[in-house]
Design a protein around this motif. Structure first.
Motif, PDB file in Angstrom:
ATOM      1  N   UNK A 100      13.201   8.630   7.428  1.00 54.91           N
ATOM      2  CA  UNK A 100      13.718   7.441   8.014  1.00 54.91           C
ATOM      3  C   UNK A 100      12.957   7.047   9.179  1.00 54.91           C
ATOM      4  N   UNK A 101      11.881   7.594   9.763  1.00 53.34           N
ATOM      5  CA  UNK A 101      10.889   6.997  10.506  1.00 53.34           C
ATOM      6  C   UNK A 101      10.079   5.847   9.863  1.00 53.34           C
ATOM      7  N   UNK A 102       9.806   6.094   8.536  1.00 50.90           N
ATOM      8  CA  UNK A 102       9.023   5.074   7.936  1.00 50.90           C
ATOM      9  C   UNK A 102       9.849   3.864   7.814  1.00 50.90           C
ATOM     10  N   UNK A 103      11.066   3.831   7.334  1.00 46.96           N
ATOM     11  CA  UNK A 103      12.008   2.615   7.341  1.00 46.96           C
ATOM     12  C   UNK A 103      12.175   2.234   8.503  1.00 46.96           C
ATOM     13  N   UNK A 104      12.282   2.754   9.423  1.00 49.79           N
ATOM     14  CA  UNK A 104      12.338   2.112  10.882  1.00 49.79           C
ATOM     15  C   UNK A 104      10.999   1.108  10.987  1.00 49.79           C
ATOM     16  N   UNK A 105       9.950   1.874  10.794  1.00 55.04           N
ATOM     17  CA  UNK A 105       8.518   1.157  11.019  1.00 55.04           C
ATOM     18  C   UNK A 105       8.426  -0.112  10.270  1.00 55.04           C
ATOM     19  N   UNK A 106       8.937   0.018   8.895  1.00 56.95           N
ATOM     20  CA  UNK A 106       8.847  -1.343   8.169  1.00 56.95           C
ATOM     21  C   UNK A 106       9.885  -2.255   8.281  1.00 56.95           C
ATOM     22  N   UNK A 107      11.060  -1.741   9.077  1.00 62.50           N
ATOM     23  CA  UNK A 107      11.934  -2.820   9.543  1.00 62.50           C
ATOM     24  C   UNK A 107      12.865  -3.065   8.333  1.00 62.50           C
ATOM     25  N   UNK A 108      13.285  -2.160   7.528  1.00 61.15           N
ATOM     26  CA  UNK A 108      14.192  -2.224   6.413  1.00 61.15           C
ATOM     27  C   UNK A 108      15.384  -2.512   7.041  1.00 61.15           C
ATOM     28  N   UNK A 109      15.967  -1.871   7.985  1.00 63.60           N
ATOM     29  CA  UNK A 109      17.250  -1.908   8.428  1.00 63.60           C
ATOM     30  C   UNK A 109      17.485  -3.004   9.704  1.00 63.60           C
ATOM     31  N   UNK A 110      16.310  -3.329  10.221  1.00 61.39           N
ATOM     32  CA  UNK A 110      16.617  -4.354  11.522  1.00 61.39           C
ATOM     33  C   UNK A 110      16.423  -5.545  11.076  1.00 61.39           C
ATOM     34  N   UNK A 111      16.951  -6.546  12.050  1.00 62.61           N
ATOM     35  CA  UNK A 111      16.929  -7.923  11.634  1.00 62.61           C
ATOM     36  C   UNK A 111      15.599  -8.333  11.712  1.00 62.61           C
ATOM     37  N   UNK A 112      15.078  -9.246  10.670  1.00 62.10           N
ATOM     38  CA  UNK A 112      13.785  -9.759  10.348  1.00 62.10           C
ATOM     39  C   UNK A 112      13.508  -9.976   9.184  1.00 62.10           C
ATOM     40  N   UNK A 113      12.268 -10.668   8.887  1.00 63.44           N
ATOM     41  CA  UNK A 113      11.713 -10.918   7.583  1.00 63.44           C
ATOM     42  C   UNK A 113      11.656  -9.811   6.638  1.00 63.44           C
ATOM     43  N   UNK A 114      11.444  -8.694   7.254  1.00 66.03           N
ATOM     44  CA  UNK A 114      11.376  -7.331   6.127  1.00 66.03           C
ATOM     45  C   UNK A 114      12.530  -6.724   5.823  1.00 66.03           C
ATOM     46  N   UNK A 115      13.686  -7.134   6.561  1.00 65.58           N
ATOM     47  CA  UNK A 115      15.040  -6.465   6.346  1.00 65.58           C
ATOM     48  C   UNK A 115      15.321  -6.300   4.930  1.00 65.58           C
ATOM     49  N   UNK A 116      15.742  -5.277   4.360  1.00 66.24           N
ATOM     50  CA  UNK A 116      16.033  -5.011   3.036  1.00 66.24           C
ATOM     51  C   UNK A 116      15.055  -5.025   2.032  1.00 66.24           C
ATOM     52  N   UNK A 117      13.934  -4.922   2.420  1.00 66.60           N
ATOM     53  CA  UNK A 117      12.522  -5.071   1.524  1.00 66.60           C
ATOM     54  C   UNK A 117      12.075  -3.711   1.321  1.00 66.60           C
ATOM     55  N   UNK A 118      12.143  -3.107  -0.089  1.00 62.96           N
ATOM     56  CA  UNK A 118      11.830  -1.826  -0.305  1.00 62.96           C
ATOM     57  C   UNK A 118      10.231  -1.477  -0.125  1.00 62.96           C
ATOM     58  N   UNK A 119      10.049  -0.797   0.832  1.00 66.89           N
ATOM     59  CA  UNK A 119       8.519  -0.522   1.074  1.00 66.89           C
ATOM     60  C   UNK A 119       7.834   0.045  -0.197  1.00 66.89           C
ATOM     61  N   UNK A 120       8.646   0.784  -1.106  1.00 63.61           N
ATOM     62  CA  UNK A 120       8.200   1.291  -2.338  1.00 63.61           C
ATOM     63  C   UNK A 120       8.267   0.589  -3.237  1.00 63.61           C
ATOM     64  N   UNK A 121       8.842  -0.459  -3.364  1.00 62.14           N
ATOM     65  CA  UNK A 121       9.348  -1.413  -4.588  1.00 62.14           C
ATOM     66  C   UNK A 121       8.124  -1.654  -5.328  1.00 62.14           C
ATOM     67  N   UNK A 122       6.896  -2.071  -5.062  1.00 62.37           N
ATOM     68  CA  UNK A 122       5.768  -2.218  -5.721  1.00 62.37           C
ATOM     69  C   UNK A 122       5.212  -0.890  -6.549  1.00 62.37           C
ATOM     70  N   UNK A 123       5.483   0.321  -5.964  1.00 61.45           N
ATOM     71  CA  UNK A 123       5.275   1.413  -6.834  1.00 61.45           C
ATOM     72  C   UNK A 123       6.126   1.760  -7.888  1.00 61.45           C
ATOM     73  N   UNK A 124       7.451   1.446  -7.661  1.00 60.89           N
ATOM     74  CA  UNK A 124       8.524   1.535  -8.646  1.00 60.89           C
ATOM     75  C   UNK A 124       8.168   0.283  -9.560  1.00 60.89           C
ATOM     76  N   UNK A 125       7.941  -0.674  -9.456  1.00 56.31           N
ATOM     77  CA  UNK A 125       7.678  -1.869 -10.444  1.00 56.31           C
ATOM     78  C   UNK A 125       6.319  -1.621 -11.325  1.00 56.31           C
ATOM     79  N   UNK A 126       5.369  -0.762 -10.602  1.00 54.89           N
ATOM     80  CA  UNK A 126       4.354  -0.436 -11.571  1.00 54.89           C
ATOM     81  C   UNK A 126       4.604   1.008 -12.459  1.00 54.89           C
TER      82      UNK A 126
END
Length: 379
Positions: A100-126
């Motif tokens: 949960x702290x990692x998602x807050x640090x990356x701005x996943x839930x908060x307004x801004x350009x990184x909202x909704x961006x999966x920080x683990x997405x590149x690992x999943x894609x690979x």
């Protein structure tokens, strides 16, 4: 239980305060590897990179910042632990808190350009399955139904090794474990007795190479009438690195060969409602299944069978405690609102339901190596 029967004494919750323990290694070794991979994969600017690095500098449990959308929930869940080290609080809670702290640090839930961006997405894609794997699973349809059933349960079960957080930790420690095709608990026959129509809930674990056989298994259940409809439960937000989201399901469906039937049938099943995607905030909370909301309990209670995939769901089902391995699986899952099955590759200390003496001949690392698996059913 008679009114005067003694109340069973619960074993202690697993914590991370023994430096030689598996839980301590997760907080000490796996979490830094996860942060390092996110920093390498995503071009976050300096403030986010600093926030991610700070996750590893101070293990003290503190409240979420006041602008976090769920800060009041985490205040309630974390109040007993504020001011203590993550190594001193229940391991399951500490892991959830880290993500949960990692998602807050990356701005996943908060307004801004990184909202909704999966920080683990590149690992999943690979780690997505290739066309050869997709075609191999598609080709299972030509086998007799009983052979398809056996192959798909095995693929779904052993696909649970496709856990990117687990793989990162193994690589960082220089550990390589060969898969052992050995079930240390096998209720497969009982599993199929409950797959005979009605609604089946499948609570997913990992995306990628685990989700693929899960989807083909769902197609088989619907195609053969072993389920009238299926609910596929996924996470509402990125969690535990490779956990499956709605976006992962859609991405995987699009990867099925255009000339294959499985992807087309599953896409049509989503459209006509025989396959329904379900999610709930509970799946990203530091809670166990006895604490599930009434809405989820109602779904599970109405299902012919609920299938829980993976280690995290298993720990939530039986309780993340130091259970003796011979503890009765039906005995401690009796609270669950309907029949439940656990399909799990063993990757943590929690194990119940083994026959007496069954663990005696297993290697020392059998609980955490990912080399053994379990199919357990409580009717």
């Amino acid at each position: 239980m008679p009114a005067d029967a003694p109340v069973p004494v619960l074993p202690p919750r697993i914590r991370s305060d023994d430096p030689a323990s598996f839980p301590a290694s997760v907080l000490r070794d796996r979490h830094p590897a996860i942060v390092a991979r996110v920093l390498a994969d995503v071009p976050f600017a300096a403030p986010v990179r600093h926030s991610l690095a700070s996750l590893l500098q101070d293990p003290t449990v503190t409240p979420l910042p006041r602008d976090a959308h769920d800060c009041e929930d985490w205040d309630r869940w974390g109040e007993p632990y504020f001011g203590r080290s993550m190594f001193e609080v229940p391991f399951l809670w500490a892991e959830n808190y880290f993500y949960r702290r990692l998602l807050y640090a990356t701005g996943y839930h908060e307004p801004g350009p990184w909202r909704g961006i999966d920080p683990f997405g590149p690992q999943k894609a690979a780690d997505v399955p290739g066309e050869q794997e997709l075609r191999a699973l598609d080709a299972l349809q030509v086998l007799p139904e009983d052979e398809q059933a056996s192959a798909l349960v095995a693929a779904s079960l052993w696909g649970n090794r496709a856990d990117l957080g687990f793989q990162l930790a193994q690589r960082a420690a220089g550990e390589v474990h060969e898969r052992v095709d050995d079930l240390i608990a096998d209720d497969t026959d009982l599993l199929w007795k409950h797959l005979n129509g009605g609604t089946v809930c499948l609570v997913a674990d990992n995306a990628g190479r685990e989700l693929l056989p899960d989807l083909v298994l769902i197609d088989f259940l619907l195609r053969t009438g072993r389920a009238a409809r299926v609910e596929l439960h996924v996470k509402p937000a990125p969690y535990f690195v490779s956990d499956a989201l709605t976006a992962d399901v859609l991405s995987e469906l699009r990867r099925f060969p255009a000339d294959g039937a499985v992807g087309r049938r599953l896409w049509a099943a989503l459209q006509d409602g025989t396959l329904e995607l379900v999610t709930d905030a509970f799946y990203c909370a530091p809670l166990e299944f006895p604490q599930m909301p009434a809405s989820l309990a109602a779904r599970f209670g109405a299902a012919r069978l609920t299938i829980l995939k993976g280690d995290l769901n298993y720990r939530r089902l039986v309780g993340d405690r130091s259970w003796p391995a011979e503890t009765s699986f039906p005995g401690i899952t009796g609270y669950f609102p309907g029949p439940v099955a656990a399909l799990r590759t063993v990757k943590s200390d929690v194990v119940v339901g083994l026959a007496a003496g069954a663990a005696a001949g297993l290697p020392a690392s059998w609980r955490t190596s990912g080399a053994f698996a379990m199919v357990q059913v409580r009717p």
